[in-house]
Scaffold this motif. Structure first.
Motif, PDB file in Angstrom:
ATOM      1  N   PHE A  66      -8.384  13.365  19.440  1.00 13.95           N
ATOM      2  CA  PHE A  66      -8.982  11.925  19.447  1.00 13.95           C
ATOM      3  C   PHE A  66      -9.546  11.271  18.244  1.00 13.95           C
ATOM      4  N   MET A  67      -9.689  12.282  17.250  1.00 11.34           N
ATOM      5  CA  MET A  67     -10.080  11.692  15.848  1.00 11.34           C
ATOM      6  C   MET A  67      -8.780  11.466  15.102  1.00 11.34           C
ATOM      7  N   SER A  68      -7.776  12.053  15.332  1.00 14.44           N
ATOM      8  CA  SER A  68      -6.510  11.751  14.759  1.00 14.44           C
ATOM      9  C   SER A  68      -6.038  10.591  15.277  1.00 14.44           C
ATOM     10  N   VAL A  69      -6.143  10.242  16.572  1.00 13.06           N
ATOM     11  CA  VAL A  69      -5.838   8.810  17.209  1.00 13.06           C
ATOM     12  C   VAL A  69      -6.545   7.850  16.396  1.00 13.06           C
ATOM     13  N   ALA A  70      -7.960   8.169  16.244  1.00 17.21           N
ATOM     14  CA  ALA A  70      -8.854   7.119  15.472  1.00 17.21           C
ATOM     15  C   ALA A  70      -8.198   6.813  14.120  1.00 17.21           C
ATOM     16  N   ALA A  71      -8.040   7.930  13.541  1.00 18.38           N
ATOM     17  CA  ALA A  71      -7.634   7.702  12.215  1.00 18.38           C
ATOM     18  C   ALA A  71      -6.223   6.702  12.068  1.00 18.38           C
ATOM     19  N   VAL A  72      -5.226   6.834  13.240  1.00 17.96           N
ATOM     20  CA  VAL A  72      -4.190   6.127  13.167  1.00 17.96           C
ATOM     21  C   VAL A  72      -4.529   4.615  13.240  1.00 17.96           C
ATOM     22  N   VAL A  73      -5.725   4.364  14.300  1.00 20.83           N
ATOM     23  CA  VAL A  73      -6.029   3.112  14.520  1.00 20.83           C
ATOM     24  C   VAL A  73      -6.600   2.252  13.291  1.00 20.83           C
ATOM     25  N   VAL A  74      -7.552   3.128  12.601  1.00 23.56           N
ATOM     26  CA  VAL A  74      -8.133   2.597  11.536  1.00 23.56           C
ATOM     27  C   VAL A  74      -7.239   2.252  10.274  1.00 23.56           C
ATOM     28  N   LEU A  75      -6.409   3.091   9.963  1.00 24.60           N
ATOM     29  CA  LEU A  75      -5.526   3.053   9.021  1.00 24.60           C
ATOM     30  C   LEU A  75      -4.344   2.275   9.205  1.00 24.60           C
ATOM     31  N   THR A 107      -3.799  -0.307  11.478  1.00 22.23           N
ATOM     32  CA  THR A 107      -4.147  -1.756  11.968  1.00 22.23           C
ATOM     33  C   THR A 107      -4.137  -2.763  10.662  1.00 22.23           C
ATOM     34  N   PRO A 108      -4.825  -2.446   9.511  1.00 24.88           N
ATOM     35  CA  PRO A 108      -4.655  -3.356   8.591  1.00 24.88           C
ATOM     36  C   PRO A 108      -3.356  -3.462   7.886  1.00 24.88           C
ATOM     37  N   ILE A 109      -2.583  -2.325   7.928  1.00 22.39           N
ATOM     38  CA  ILE A 109      -1.353  -2.386   7.402  1.00 22.39           C
ATOM     39  C   ILE A 109      -0.313  -3.326   8.331  1.00 22.39           C
ATOM     40  N   ILE A 110      -0.354  -3.189   9.511  1.00 24.56           N
ATOM     41  CA  ILE A 110       0.370  -3.905  10.433  1.00 24.56           C
ATOM     42  C   ILE A 110      -0.071  -5.464  10.193  1.00 24.56           C
ATOM     43  N   LEU A 111      -1.318  -5.712  10.086  1.00 22.98           N
ATOM     44  CA  LEU A 111      -1.750  -7.067   9.761  1.00 22.98           C
ATOM     45  C   LEU A 111      -0.945  -7.536   8.431  1.00 22.98           C
ATOM     46  N   LEU A 112      -1.241  -6.764   7.321  1.00 21.75           N
ATOM     47  CA  LEU A 112      -0.792  -7.017   6.117  1.00 21.75           C
ATOM     48  C   LEU A 112       0.912  -7.351   6.226  1.00 21.75           C
ATOM     49  N   CYS A 113       1.541  -6.499   6.830  1.00 25.55           N
ATOM     50  CA  CYS A 113       3.088  -6.527   6.762  1.00 25.55           C
ATOM     51  C   CYS A 113       3.443  -7.774   7.713  1.00 25.55           C
ATOM     52  N   SER A 114       2.682  -7.998   8.593  1.00 28.60           N
ATOM     53  CA  SER A 114       3.007  -9.283   9.580  1.00 28.60           C
ATOM     54  C   SER A 114       2.735 -10.475   8.693  1.00 28.60           C
ATOM     55  N   TYR A 115       1.757 -10.424   7.975  1.00 29.15           N
ATOM     56  CA  TYR A 115       1.574 -11.867   7.162  1.00 29.15           C
ATOM     57  C   TYR A 115       2.664 -12.075   6.001  1.00 29.15           C
ATOM     58  N   PHE A 116       2.957 -11.063   5.351  1.00 28.21           N
ATOM     59  CA  PHE A 116       4.201 -11.038   4.642  1.00 28.21           C
ATOM     60  C   PHE A 116       5.469 -11.258   5.046  1.00 28.21           C
ATOM     61  N   MET A 117       5.701 -10.711   6.368  1.00 27.88           N
ATOM     62  CA  MET A 117       6.753 -11.236   7.101  1.00 27.88           C
ATOM     63  C   MET A 117       6.680 -12.836   7.335  1.00 27.88           C
ATOM     64  N   THR A 118       5.752 -13.272   7.905  1.00 23.01           N
ATOM     65  CA  THR A 118       5.429 -14.370   8.199  1.00 23.01           C
ATOM     66  C   THR A 118       5.914 -15.579   7.011  1.00 23.01           C
ATOM     67  N   ILE A 119       5.232 -15.166   5.735  1.00 19.54           N
ATOM     68  CA  ILE A 119       5.397 -16.079   4.609  1.00 19.54           C
ATOM     69  C   ILE A 119       6.653 -15.852   4.083  1.00 19.54           C
TER      70      ILE A 119
END
Length: 344
Positions: free
Chosen positions: A302-311, A313-325
């Motif tokens: 569960f802590m490993s899954v939490a680490a995946v979510v925390v680390l 999520t911002p990378i997905i958002l950042l990559c999505s932003y760059f893909m958009t622009i």
């Protein structure tokens, strides 16, 4: 995990309701300008732009997935044994990648369902997006100005009730309802008495919890035999109805509208298409690698899954932003200019 999947908590992370919301909203967005201006040219212009608007971001996601496979950067199958996830992780990215196959899938197959959508499994929706979009454009061009178009709506609802295309018809009806002068009494009730809109949102979310399981009392109530005998997929049907109710409630709820006006929500709306296209790819590559690193260090599941979510999520958002622009928005601008130059 099974308990979470079939509990009310699933409404916060499951795509069962999110996908019909995407389809209903797509039809609404594609048709609202037509119902405002009653100009058939809007339908034809949108039709010209639809395929190139979708294909370039889709193709980018497929090529990205191909490269990750080619350089062995997918780790989902390595953690499948640990997570015991046969559906989400274990079945994906375990084939020999082919550049020609990736091109075929990104350019054609995902829009026609002519083959396996295995480079980016979320692209199964693109077939519905493409055909559903042109169904909307055709309706607007042929019947959009007719005073008796409600008859065509009824016919199309009956014809498409057995598939996800049903959601595109409902999305068009929502748009027509919102921008034309019919149903004014209902609109006033929804606007002035917010408990109506809250009830619609609540009922839509409840329908979004439906799953095919006769052991559940709630599901047994909704397992209406006459619908299933007609060949209706109850799972899709109830989620589409739920999505439509949620969107209708949100349209006339001032509190929800204020929340949807927050800058971060608007930002998510801006990057939504790119985010949808690459989130699964990043989860199965970087997300799975992060999970392996933490789990192999002796950190519990569960802590490993939490680490995946925390680390991740911002990378997905950042990559999505760059893909958009870099891809999505420039492509839209170029396609619009070419369409105005050669098809007007």
């Amino acid at each position: 995990q099974v308990f979470l999947a079939k509990s009310v908590l699933s409404i916060f992370y499951s795509g069962n309701l999110a996908v019909p919301i995407l389809f209903v909203l797509s039809a609404y967005v594609l048709s609202f300008r037509f119902f405002i201006y009653q100009d058939s040219k809007i339908a034809t212009d949108s039709a010209y732009r639809r395929y190139p608007r979708l294909v370039f971001p889709v193709l980018f996601s497929v090529i990205l997935s191909y490269l990750l496979m080619k350089f062995s950067l997918y780790y989902n199958n390595k953690i499948a044994v640990i997570t015991n996830s046969k559906w989400f992780l274990g079945e994906y990215y375990n084939f020999e990648p082919s550049f020609i196959g990736a091109l075929k899938q990104g350019l054609l197959e995902c829009f026609t369902m002519g083959g396996n959508i295995n480079y980016n499994p979320v692209l199964w929706t693109m077939n519905y997006e493409m055909i559903g979009s042109f169904t909307v454009f055709s309706f607007m061009a042929l019947f959009g100005k007719s005073q008796k178009r409600y008859i065509i709506y009824i016919i199309m609802l009956i014809v498409f009730v057995k598939s996800y295309y049903f959601s595109f018809i409902l999305g068009m009806i929502l748009s027509d309802f919102n921008y034309q002068n019919w149903g004014n009494k209902i609109k006033k009730h929804l606007q002035n008495k917010h408990y109506y809109s809250w009830f619609l949102i609540f009922l839509g979310l409840v329908l979004g919890l439906y799953f095919n399981d006769n052991r559940n009392f709630f599901c047994r109530i909704l397992n209406i035999k006459i619908l299933s005998d007609y060949g209706i997929d109850l799972f899709a049907f109830y989620h589409i109805l739920g999505a439509t109710m949620v969107l209708l409630g949100c349209m006339y709820n001032s509190f929800i509208q204020k929340i949807l006006s927050f800058k971060f929500i608007l930002f998510l709306g801006r990057i939504a298409f790119s985010l949808y296209l690459i989130h699964f790819i990043i989860i199965c590559s970087l997300g799975s690698y992060i999970f392996l690193c933490f789990y192999n260090m002796g950190i519990n599941y569960f802590m490993s899954v939490a680490a995946v979510v925390v680390l991740t999520t911002p990378i997905i958002l950042l990559c999505s932003y760059f893909m958009t622009i870099i891809i999505d928005e420039p492509v839209m601008k170029v396609v619009k200019k070419l369409q105005e130059k050669y098809f007007n």
